[in-house]
Scaffold this motif. Structure first.
Motif, PDB file in Angstrom:
ATOM      1  N   PHE A 103      75.863  28.208  36.963  1.00  0.00           N
ATOM      2  CA  PHE A 103      75.183  27.031  37.480  1.00  0.00           C
ATOM      3  C   PHE A 103      76.211  26.153  38.187  1.00  0.00           C
ATOM      4  CE2 PHE A 103      72.417  28.086  33.791  1.00  0.00           C
ATOM      5  CZ  PHE A 103      71.281  28.387  34.526  1.00  0.00           C
ATOM      6  N   PRO A 104      75.908  25.708  39.388  1.00  0.00           N
ATOM      7  CA  PRO A 104      76.864  24.863  40.114  1.00  0.00           C
ATOM      8  C   PRO A 104      77.110  23.548  39.371  1.00  0.00           C
ATOM      9  CG  PRO A 104      75.136  25.665  41.573  1.00  0.00           C
ATOM     10  CD  PRO A 104      74.722  25.998  40.175  1.00  0.00           C
ATOM     11  N   ALA A 105      78.326  23.058  39.441  1.00  0.00           N
ATOM     12  CA  ALA A 105      78.679  21.796  38.779  1.00  0.00           C
ATOM     13  C   ALA A 105      77.939  20.620  39.390  1.00  0.00           C
ATOM     14  CB  ALA A 105      80.192  21.571  38.867  1.00  0.00           C
ATOM     15  N   GLU A 152      73.478  16.450  42.039  1.00  0.00           N
ATOM     16  CA  GLU A 152      73.835  15.652  43.218  1.00  0.00           C
ATOM     17  C   GLU A 152      72.832  15.929  44.345  1.00  0.00           C
ATOM     18  OE1 GLU A 152      76.315  13.468  42.985  1.00  0.00           O
ATOM     19  OE2 GLU A 152      76.687  14.198  40.946  1.00  0.00           O
ATOM     20  N   ALA A 153      72.487  14.889  45.082  1.00  0.00           N
ATOM     21  CA  ALA A 153      71.537  15.026  46.196  1.00  0.00           C
ATOM     22  C   ALA A 153      72.031  16.027  47.234  1.00  0.00           C
ATOM     23  CB  ALA A 153      71.276  13.672  46.836  1.00  0.00           C
ATOM     24  N   THR A 154      73.347  16.211  47.323  1.00  0.00           N
ATOM     25  CA  THR A 154      73.922  17.111  48.332  1.00  0.00           C
ATOM     26  C   THR A 154      73.821  18.589  47.964  1.00  0.00           C
ATOM     27  OG1 THR A 154      76.082  16.774  47.287  1.00  0.00           O
ATOM     28  CG2 THR A 154      75.545  15.380  49.190  1.00  0.00           C
ATOM     29  N   TRP A 155      73.511  18.913  46.709  1.00  0.00           N
ATOM     30  CA  TRP A 155      73.379  20.320  46.322  1.00  0.00           C
ATOM     31  C   TRP A 155      72.193  20.923  47.069  1.00  0.00           C
ATOM     32  CZ3 TRP A 155      69.820  22.545  42.400  1.00  0.00           C
ATOM     33  CH2 TRP A 155      70.067  23.908  42.200  1.00  0.00           C
ATOM     34  N   SER A 156      72.377  22.086  47.657  1.00  0.00           N
ATOM     35  CA  SER A 156      71.346  22.713  48.498  1.00  0.00           C
ATOM     36  C   SER A 156      70.034  22.946  47.747  1.00  0.00           C
ATOM     37  CB  SER A 156      71.859  24.021  49.085  1.00  0.00           C
ATOM     38  OG  SER A 156      72.156  24.949  48.051  1.00  0.00           O
ATOM     39  N   GLY A 203      66.335  13.175  41.346  1.00  0.00           N
ATOM     40  CA  GLY A 203      65.248  12.244  41.070  1.00  0.00           C
ATOM     41  C   GLY A 203      64.378  11.927  42.268  1.00  0.00           C
ATOM     42  N   GLU A 204      64.581  12.646  43.361  1.00  0.00           N
ATOM     43  CA  GLU A 204      63.746  12.463  44.543  1.00  0.00           C
ATOM     44  C   GLU A 204      62.527  13.380  44.412  1.00  0.00           C
ATOM     45  OE1 GLU A 204      67.450  11.861  47.630  1.00  0.00           O
ATOM     46  OE2 GLU A 204      66.801  13.886  47.092  1.00  0.00           O
ATOM     47  N   SER A 205      61.428  12.955  45.016  1.00  0.00           N
ATOM     48  CA  SER A 205      60.227  13.790  44.927  1.00  0.00           C
ATOM     49  C   SER A 205      59.573  13.929  46.288  1.00  0.00           C
ATOM     50  CB  SER A 205      59.233  13.201  43.918  1.00  0.00           C
ATOM     51  OG  SER A 205      58.794  11.924  44.329  1.00  0.00           O
ATOM     52  N   ILE A 206      58.753  14.974  46.384  1.00  0.00           N
ATOM     53  CA  ILE A 206      57.953  15.194  47.579  1.00  0.00           C
ATOM     54  C   ILE A 206      56.551  15.594  47.126  1.00  0.00           C
ATOM     55  CG2 ILE A 206      58.557  17.646  47.889  1.00  0.00           C
ATOM     56  CD1 ILE A 206      58.726  16.943  50.938  1.00  0.00           C
ATOM     57  N   THR A 207      55.569  14.957  47.731  1.00  0.00           N
ATOM     58  CA  THR A 207      54.177  15.266  47.423  1.00  0.00           C
ATOM     59  C   THR A 207      53.702  16.327  48.404  1.00  0.00           C
ATOM     60  OG1 THR A 207      53.786  13.029  46.606  1.00  0.00           O
ATOM     61  CG2 THR A 207      51.845  14.309  47.249  1.00  0.00           C
ATOM     62  N   THR A 208      53.240  17.440  47.880  1.00  0.00           N
ATOM     63  CA  THR A 208      52.700  18.489  48.742  1.00  0.00           C
ATOM     64  C   THR A 208      51.179  18.481  48.714  1.00  0.00           C
ATOM     65  OG1 THR A 208      52.855  20.146  46.988  1.00  0.00           O
ATOM     66  CG2 THR A 208      54.734  19.953  48.473  1.00  0.00           C
ATOM     67  N   THR A 209      50.608  17.907  47.659  1.00  0.00           N
ATOM     68  CA  THR A 209      49.161  17.779  47.535  1.00  0.00           C
ATOM     69  C   THR A 209      48.871  16.462  46.834  1.00  0.00           C
ATOM     70  OG1 THR A 209      48.958  20.192  47.284  1.00  0.00           O
ATOM     71  CG2 THR A 209      47.055  18.873  46.657  1.00  0.00           C
ATOM     72  N   ASP A 210      48.076  15.614  47.441  1.00  0.00           N
ATOM     73  CA  ASP A 210      47.724  14.340  46.826  1.00  0.00           C
ATOM     74  C   ASP A 210      47.050  14.572  45.472  1.00  0.00           C
ATOM     75  OD1 ASP A 210      45.496  12.049  46.451  1.00  0.00           O
ATOM     76  OD2 ASP A 210      47.198  11.239  47.569  1.00  0.00           O
ATOM     77  N   PHE A 211      47.263  13.654  44.528  1.00  0.00           N
ATOM     78  CA  PHE A 211      46.630  13.776  43.214  1.00  0.00           C
ATOM     79  C   PHE A 211      45.103  13.816  43.307  1.00  0.00           C
ATOM     80  CE2 PHE A 211      50.406  11.631  40.882  1.00  0.00           C
ATOM     81  CZ  PHE A 211      50.979  12.857  40.620  1.00  0.00           C
ATOM     82  N   GLY A 212      44.544  13.322  44.397  1.00  0.00           N
ATOM     83  CA  GLY A 212      43.094  13.313  44.563  1.00  0.00           C
ATOM     84  C   GLY A 212      42.508  14.636  45.015  1.00  0.00           C
ATOM     85  N   VAL A 213      43.378  15.620  45.228  1.00  0.00           N
ATOM     86  CA  VAL A 213      42.945  16.918  45.748  1.00  0.00           C
ATOM     87  C   VAL A 213      43.391  18.020  44.794  1.00  0.00           C
ATOM     88  CG1 VAL A 213      43.179  18.499  47.714  1.00  0.00           C
ATOM     89  CG2 VAL A 213      43.194  16.027  48.094  1.00  0.00           C
ATOM     90  N   THR A 214      42.565  19.021  44.639  1.00  0.00           N
ATOM     91  CA  THR A 214      42.940  20.182  43.839  1.00  0.00           C
ATOM     92  C   THR A 214      43.955  21.007  44.623  1.00  0.00           C
ATOM     93  OG1 THR A 214      40.772  20.224  42.805  1.00  0.00           O
ATOM     94  CG2 THR A 214      42.064  22.243  42.666  1.00  0.00           C
ATOM     95  N   VAL A 215      44.995  21.474  43.945  1.00  0.00           N
ATOM     96  CA  VAL A 215      46.001  22.306  44.595  1.00  0.00           C
ATOM     97  C   VAL A 215      45.306  23.515  45.205  1.00  0.00           C
ATOM     98  CG1 VAL A 215      48.022  23.756  44.202  1.00  0.00           C
ATOM     99  CG2 VAL A 215      47.881  21.519  43.120  1.00  0.00           C
ATOM    100  N   PHE A 250      67.215  19.273  32.429  1.00  0.00           N
ATOM    101  CA  PHE A 250      66.841  18.389  33.524  1.00  0.00           C
ATOM    102  C   PHE A 250      67.734  17.160  33.520  1.00  0.00           C
ATOM    103  CE2 PHE A 250      63.270  20.911  32.167  1.00  0.00           C
ATOM    104  CZ  PHE A 250      62.959  21.554  33.345  1.00  0.00           C
ATOM    105  N   SER A 251      67.808  16.509  34.664  1.00  0.00           N
ATOM    106  CA  SER A 251      68.656  15.332  34.797  1.00  0.00           C
ATOM    107  C   SER A 251      67.906  14.069  34.371  1.00  0.00           C
ATOM    108  CB  SER A 251      69.113  15.188  36.252  1.00  0.00           C
ATOM    109  OG  SER A 251      68.014  14.838  37.083  1.00  0.00           O
ATOM    110  N   ASP A 252      68.657  13.023  34.070  1.00  0.00           N
ATOM    111  CA  ASP A 252      68.040  11.729  33.750  1.00  0.00           C
ATOM    112  C   ASP A 252      67.155  11.259  34.897  1.00  0.00           C
ATOM    113  OD1 ASP A 252      69.067  11.456  31.203  1.00  0.00           O
ATOM    114  OD2 ASP A 252      70.769  10.222  31.824  1.00  0.00           O
ATOM    115  N   GLN A 253      67.602  11.498  36.127  1.00  0.00           N
ATOM    116  CA  GLN A 253      66.834  11.081  37.294  1.00  0.00           C
ATOM    117  C   GLN A 253      65.482  11.795  37.356  1.00  0.00           C
ATOM    118  OE1 GLN A 253      70.008  12.110  37.220  1.00  0.00           O
ATOM    119  NE2 GLN A 253      71.288  10.892  38.590  1.00  0.00           N
ATOM    120  N   GLN A 254      65.457  13.062  36.973  1.00  0.00           N
ATOM    121  CA  GLN A 254      64.184  13.791  36.954  1.00  0.00           C
ATOM    122  C   GLN A 254      63.250  13.220  35.899  1.00  0.00           C
ATOM    123  OE1 GLN A 254      65.954  17.837  36.748  1.00  0.00           O
ATOM    124  NE2 GLN A 254      64.382  18.395  38.241  1.00  0.00           N
TER     125      GLN A 254
END
Length: 192
Positions: A32-34, A38-42, A63-75, A126-130
């Motif tokens: 596992f990478p050290a 870090e946000a810079t890890w690929s 701790g960054e997130s991306i929404t791919t499907t709104d909570f109002g929609v079924t995946v 998992f990280s504290d940020q997650q």
């Protein structure tokens, strides 16, 4: 929130807040990478998940997130869990909101099948940020519902089903509940 159709035809909003891990990137035998937190890890690049709307939200180790499907929609893509696929079927699919936490995996050389098994996850998982972002997502989704959602692990939902998933590996429930309690306290102080 997304809805599911009950056998009597009535609609019910999502009830479950499903916690997953991506089991990606797959490192095979590499350590596992050290810098995985870090946000810079690929592996923390969230853009790749935009093409895979198999969950509502993806949370990287920074701790960054991306929404791919709104909570109002079924995946739309996939089922999220084998339980949904095998038992809830299409009408019940909307009962679950899916959150994927980025977590690399390695192969366990002592486990069969040897090729492509991803049995080893980092410690801590998992990280504290997650955990912070997961707490925020849980509160936001629950506020939208008007009551607390039922948090659940993918592995627990699929337990007993052939080839069930094992995620989220090394999830520390105590850490998450502490983060959640802290956030709720901050929100109450802001309102008062």
């Amino acid at each position: 929130l997304s809805t599911a159709k009950q056998p009597n035809g009535a609609l019910v909003q999502a009830l479950y807040f499903l916690i997953h891990d991506t089991s990606d990137p797959y490192l095979k035998d590499a350590p596992f990478p050290a810098e995985i937190n870090e946000a810079t890890w690929s592996g923390n690049n969230l853009e790749k998940w935009l093409q895979l709307p198999v969950a509502h939200v993806f949370v990287n180790r920074a701790g960054e997130s991306i929404t791919t499907t709104d909570f109002g929609v079924t995946v739309s893509k996939g089922w999220g869990t084998k339980f949904a696929r095998d038992f809830l079927k299409l009408d019940g699919k909307g009962l679950q909101l899916h959150i994927e936490l980025v977590q690399p995996r390695r192969r366990d050389s002592k486990r069969e099948p040897l090729e492509n098994n991803d049995a080893i996850a980092p410690q801590p998982g998992f990280s504290d940020q997650q955990y912070d972002r997961l707490a925020l997502l849980y509160v936001c989704a629950s506020v939208r519902r008007g009551s607390w959602l039922i948090p659940a692990f993918h592995a627990a939902i699929d337990a007993g089903i052939k080839d069930a998933h094992d995620d989220p590996q090394n999830f520390d429930l105590k850490v998450w509940t502490q983060k959640l309690a802290k956030l709720i306290k901050q929100l109450k102080n802001t309102v008062n």
